[in-house]
Every structure is written in C-alpha cells, then in structure tokens.
Design a protein around this motif. Structure first.
Motif, PDB file in Angstrom:
ATOM      1  N   UNK A   1       0.847  -1.173   0.000  1.00 32.99           N
ATOM      2  CA  UNK A   1       0.000   0.000   0.000  1.00 32.99           C
ATOM      3  C   UNK A   1       0.900   1.245   0.000  1.00 32.99           C
ATOM      4  N   UNK A   2       0.594   2.152  -0.892  1.00 37.08           N
ATOM      5  CA  UNK A   2       1.382   3.385  -0.972  1.00 37.08           C
ATOM      6  C   UNK A   2       0.953   4.354   0.132  1.00 37.08           C
ATOM      7  N   UNK A   3       1.761   5.366   0.354  1.00 38.40           N
ATOM      8  CA  UNK A   3       1.396   6.372   1.353  1.00 38.40           C
ATOM      9  C   UNK A   3       0.134   7.109   0.919  1.00 38.40           C
ATOM     10  N   UNK A   4      -0.058   7.282  -0.400  1.00 38.83           N
ATOM     11  CA  UNK A   4      -1.289   7.912  -0.900  1.00 38.83           C
ATOM     12  C   UNK A   4      -2.504   7.082  -0.493  1.00 38.83           C
ATOM     13  N   UNK A   5      -2.420   5.772  -0.691  1.00 37.55           N
ATOM     14  CA  UNK A   5      -3.531   4.893  -0.336  1.00 37.55           C
ATOM     15  C   UNK A   5      -3.810   4.924   1.166  1.00 37.55           C
ATOM     16  N   UNK A   6      -2.749   4.928   1.958  1.00 35.62           N
ATOM     17  CA  UNK A   6      -2.910   4.970   3.409  1.00 35.62           C
ATOM     18  C   UNK A   6      -3.565   6.276   3.847  1.00 35.62           C
ATOM     19  N   UNK A   7      -3.117   7.382   3.277  1.00 38.72           N
ATOM     20  CA  UNK A   7      -3.717   8.666   3.635  1.00 38.72           C
ATOM     21  C   UNK A   7      -5.166   8.747   3.153  1.00 38.72           C
ATOM     22  N   UNK A   8      -5.434   8.233   1.967  1.00 41.03           N
ATOM     23  CA  UNK A   8      -6.802   8.248   1.445  1.00 41.03           C
ATOM     24  C   UNK A   8      -7.723   7.436   2.344  1.00 41.03           C
ATOM     25  N   UNK A   9      -7.261   6.272   2.777  1.00 37.89           N
ATOM     26  CA  UNK A   9      -8.052   5.441   3.682  1.00 37.89           C
ATOM     27  C   UNK A   9      -8.282   6.158   5.014  1.00 37.89           C
ATOM     28  N   UNK A  10      -7.238   6.819   5.531  1.00 37.20           N
ATOM     29  CA  UNK A  10      -7.344   7.550   6.788  1.00 37.20           C
ATOM     30  C   UNK A  10      -8.356   8.686   6.667  1.00 37.20           C
TER      31      UNK A  10
END
Length: 56
Positions: A1-10
């Motif tokens: 999971x990319x940092x973009x995906x992690x931030x989007x999920x958050x």
C-alpha cells in the motif's frame, strides 16, 4: 500500500466514507481532501530537521 492509499483510507475513515459504496461526487471530494492532506504531510516532513528525502 502506498502512502497515498494509506492517507486516502485515513481521510475516508475520518469523513465516514465507504469508498466502495460512495457516490462518485463524494469520492471526488475525498480525493480532493486527500490531496490537501498529502500536501500538508509533505510540508511537515520537509520541515523536520532529520528528514532526508530519497533521491532518484
């Protein structure tokens, strides 16, 4: 999971949005907010004295 995906999920969790079932307009707004959060995150990292971005 990319940092973009992690931030989007958050961001989605904080907004109470289920990306799988959300209206496309809500998902577009989520992506806009995620972009703002990512920019703030990058500014924060660059402001840390010990942070050294990877080059290449």
């Amino acid at each position: 999971m990319s940092s973009h995906d992690a931030l989007r999920r958050w961001v989605a969790e904080r907004m109470g949005v289920d990306v799988e079932t959300a209206d496309p307009a809500v998902v577009a707004y989520l992506d806009e907010v995620t972009g703002i959060v990512e920019a703030g995150y990058v500014r924060f990292l660059l402001g840390l004295a010990k942070y050294r971005p990877l080059v290449g």
